[in-house]
Design an enzyme around this catalytic site. Structure first.
Site, PDB file in Angstrom:
ATOM      1  N   SER A 264       0.821  -1.204   0.000  1.00  0.00           N
ATOM      2  CA  SER A 264       0.000   0.000   0.000  1.00  0.00           C
ATOM      3  C   SER A 264       0.862   1.264   0.000  1.00  0.00           C
ATOM      4  O   SER A 264       1.649   1.472  -0.919  1.00  0.00           O
ATOM      5  CB  SER A 264      -0.952  -0.046   1.196  1.00  0.00           C
ATOM      6  N   ASP A 456      -7.395  -6.358  -6.200  1.00  0.00           N
ATOM      7  CA  ASP A 456      -7.361  -5.091  -5.459  1.00  0.00           C
ATOM      8  C   ASP A 456      -7.813  -3.949  -6.368  1.00  0.00           C
ATOM      9  O   ASP A 456      -7.529  -3.949  -7.563  1.00  0.00           O
ATOM     10  CB  ASP A 456      -5.930  -4.831  -4.969  1.00  0.00           C
ATOM     11  N   HIS A 515      -5.896  -6.523  -1.908  1.00  0.00           N
ATOM     12  CA  HIS A 515      -4.865  -5.584  -1.464  1.00  0.00           C
ATOM     13  C   HIS A 515      -3.870  -6.246  -0.524  1.00  0.00           C
ATOM     14  O   HIS A 515      -2.686  -5.935  -0.538  1.00  0.00           O
ATOM     15  CB  HIS A 515      -5.550  -4.408  -0.766  1.00  0.00           C
TER      16      HIS A 515
END
Length: 539
Positions: A264, A456, A515
């Site tokens: 991220s 994601d 993710h």
């Protein structure tokens, strides 16, 4: 009522002076927290009319986003434990006192860096107390008493051969989210279940590597400070100090290969932290590679791929209708122009409007559907816990007094994500900074893996593939022209994704991973890790 940015900044600065009955704070402490807001307000007056117009336009278009500037992030309540409760205390100033003779017969410090303000407190964690694995564990704090910063870490030895297995630093993103989420929801030795108990994770990344989980920047997770870190570069100085002191305290791990991995906003953190480490030629950190999973690294390229991912072009069914998809198409040119302005100036005054406009225009339509931004296949099951109930369970577990006592936590409460930190980074312009520009220099020295779960949305595989292929470095043309090849589990012929690699650069997708790939595809993620550490794609 919609206010201009001038009014918002004035309100933010004045709001920093809290009523005395709300919270008793020293004048020095309050000044440390309110000063950035006053500086922002003062510098706004000296800007060009074009920049002022841009800020006022964005504040009128997205008042809810700019309202966040009125919030003052406060230090976390905490109580420092006495030195007698720690097994080891190492001071950076003692490291700086060690001088050696170089090849020219000249005296020089053994290790580079400004380490004098730092110290590290460590305690051994008894695995039987918390029933989390049976391996050797350490936890503690990196302290910078000069700036009153205290970063929490938790180390787990390899289950296999700790004397020879590599060491990994794991970083979650946010910005402002605890790496203990990665520990207990993704790749650590245990997962926390709905009964707030620890379950053994057979696919933990410490199967063949020792792993450090770090709560950073300050005021994230168990970390705390009376001050705020609001940009990636400042956080990098702390991480270099932590690793230097850790490997000095535990030299038995210092000779092994060391790798940094994260996801991220780790797409910002990891390139900058890596550059900070590599800038110190005399170091005790044996850095060999970095791994960035579903990261945000090059917003100019990546934001173009929100529309394709939301509209059925990323391998999964469309989430948005045709009208919403067209609106995103229409919005992207303005978004790209704003990001380019941020890239050209790297100014907070250009980068903040870019972040606010692009996040509202390119992520907002998807968020409003109620679909999970971290997994296009699912609805957001718990908006209060980033769509995952497990994050709430982890928070409940880490707020238990016996857990906090066992690891030496000094804060009153644990939070999985600190939204104030997230806002601070955004309003310092950090979100859209072009940190991808440091990656070519890293590639000159060590291998880089960009990997992405293909389900994601928020940092999707289309955008990660695109920025990796667009990156300018000596192997750019060869890398970009390579097709993706099937990736199968090493123990079978089952396809788990696709990969391509040239020189020190590798891009990989893992199928049916969102993710947080180790959460969704634990076996595939461990297989990827083991093969990366063995040098399969870069040896």
């Amino acid at each position: 009522m919609k206010l201009s940015t001038t009014a918002l900044l004035a309100g933010a600065a004045s709001a920093s002076v809290l009523p005395q009955q709300v919270l008793q704070m020293s004048e020095q402490l309050m000044e440390g927290w309110s000063k950035p807001l006053h500086e922002l307000e003062e510098s706004f007056g000296s800007l060009s009319s074009d920049v002022k117009d841009l800020w006022n336009e964005m504040s009128m278009m997205f008042p809810e986003s700019f309202d966040k500037a009125n919030l003052l992030s406060m230090p976390k309540p905490h109580k420092r434990r006495p030195n007698s409760e720690w097994d080891h205390i190492l001071k950076g100033e003692d490291i700086q006192k060690v001088w050696v003779e170089n090849a020219n017969g000249e005296k020089e410090r053994e290790i580079d860096g400004h380490l004098e303000p730092y110290s590290m407190r460590t305690k051994a964690v008894d695995p039987s107390t918390l029933n989390i694995d049976s391996v050797k564990q350490y936890s503690g704090y990196l302290d910078n008493d000069e700036d009153d910063k205290h970063l929490f870490y938790w180390f787990f030895e390899s289950r296999n051969d700790p004397k020879n297995d590599p060491v990994i630093l794991w970083l979650n993103g946010g910005p402002g989210c605890s790496s203990l989420t990665g520990l207990f929801m993704e790749l650590g030795p245990s997962w926390i279940n709905k009964d707030i108990k620890a379950d053994y994770n057979p696919f933990s990344w410490n199967a063949n590597a020792s792993v450090i989980f770090l709560d950073q920047p300050v005021n994230v997770g168990y970390s705390y400070s009376s001050k705020s870190v609001s940009n990636t570069v400042a956080a990098g100085k702390d991480v270099y100090a932590l690793l230097t002191l850790f490997f000095k305290q535990f030299p038995e791990y210092a000779t092994q290969d060391f790798h940094i991995a994260g996801e991220s906003y780790g797409g910002h953190y990891i390139p900058v932290f890596t550059s900070e480490i590599l800038a110190h030629k005399k170091r005790n950190i044996n850095l060999k590679s970095i791994m960035i999973g579903n990261g945000l690294t090059d917003g100019l390229v990546q934001y173009e791929y929100y529309k394709p991912m939301a509209c059925g072009e990323g391998g999964w069914p469309a989430v948005l209708d045709e009208g919403s998809c067209q609106s995103m198409d229409n919005a992207y040119p303005r978004c790209a122009s704003l990001i380019q302005g941020c890239y050209d100036s790297e100014s907070v005054w250009q980068c903040v409007p870019a972040s606010i406009y692009c996040n509202n225009a390119m992520i907002g339509p998807y968020q409003r559907t109620g679909q999970n931004v971290y997994d296009v296949r699912a609805q957001c099951e718990d908006p209060s816990s980033l769509c995952y109930s497990e994050i709430g369970w982890i928070g409940d577990y880490l707020n238990q007094r016996d857990v906090m006592e066992a690891v030496g936590a000094e804060v009153d409460t644990y939070e999985g994500c600190n939204n104030d930190i997230n806002r601070n980074f955004l309003f310092q312009g950090d979100w859209m900074k072009p940190f991808h520009r440091v990656v070519p220099g890293i590639l000159e020295q060590i291998p880089v893996l960009i990997y992405a779960g293909d389900a994601d949305y928020i940092c999707n595989w289309l955008g990660n593939k695109a920025w990796a292929e667009a990156l300018e470095w000596p192997g750019h043309k060869e890398f970009a022209s390579l097709p993706l090849e099937d990736l199968t589990l090493s123990a079978s012929s089952k396809k788990i994704g696709e990969v391509k690699s040239h020189g020190n650069f590798t891009f990989m997708t893992l199928h049916a991973g969102g993710h947080m790939i180790p959460h969704d595809q634990p076996e595939a993620s461990l297989d990827m890790l083991n093969r990366w550490l063995s040098g399969e794609w870069y040896a």
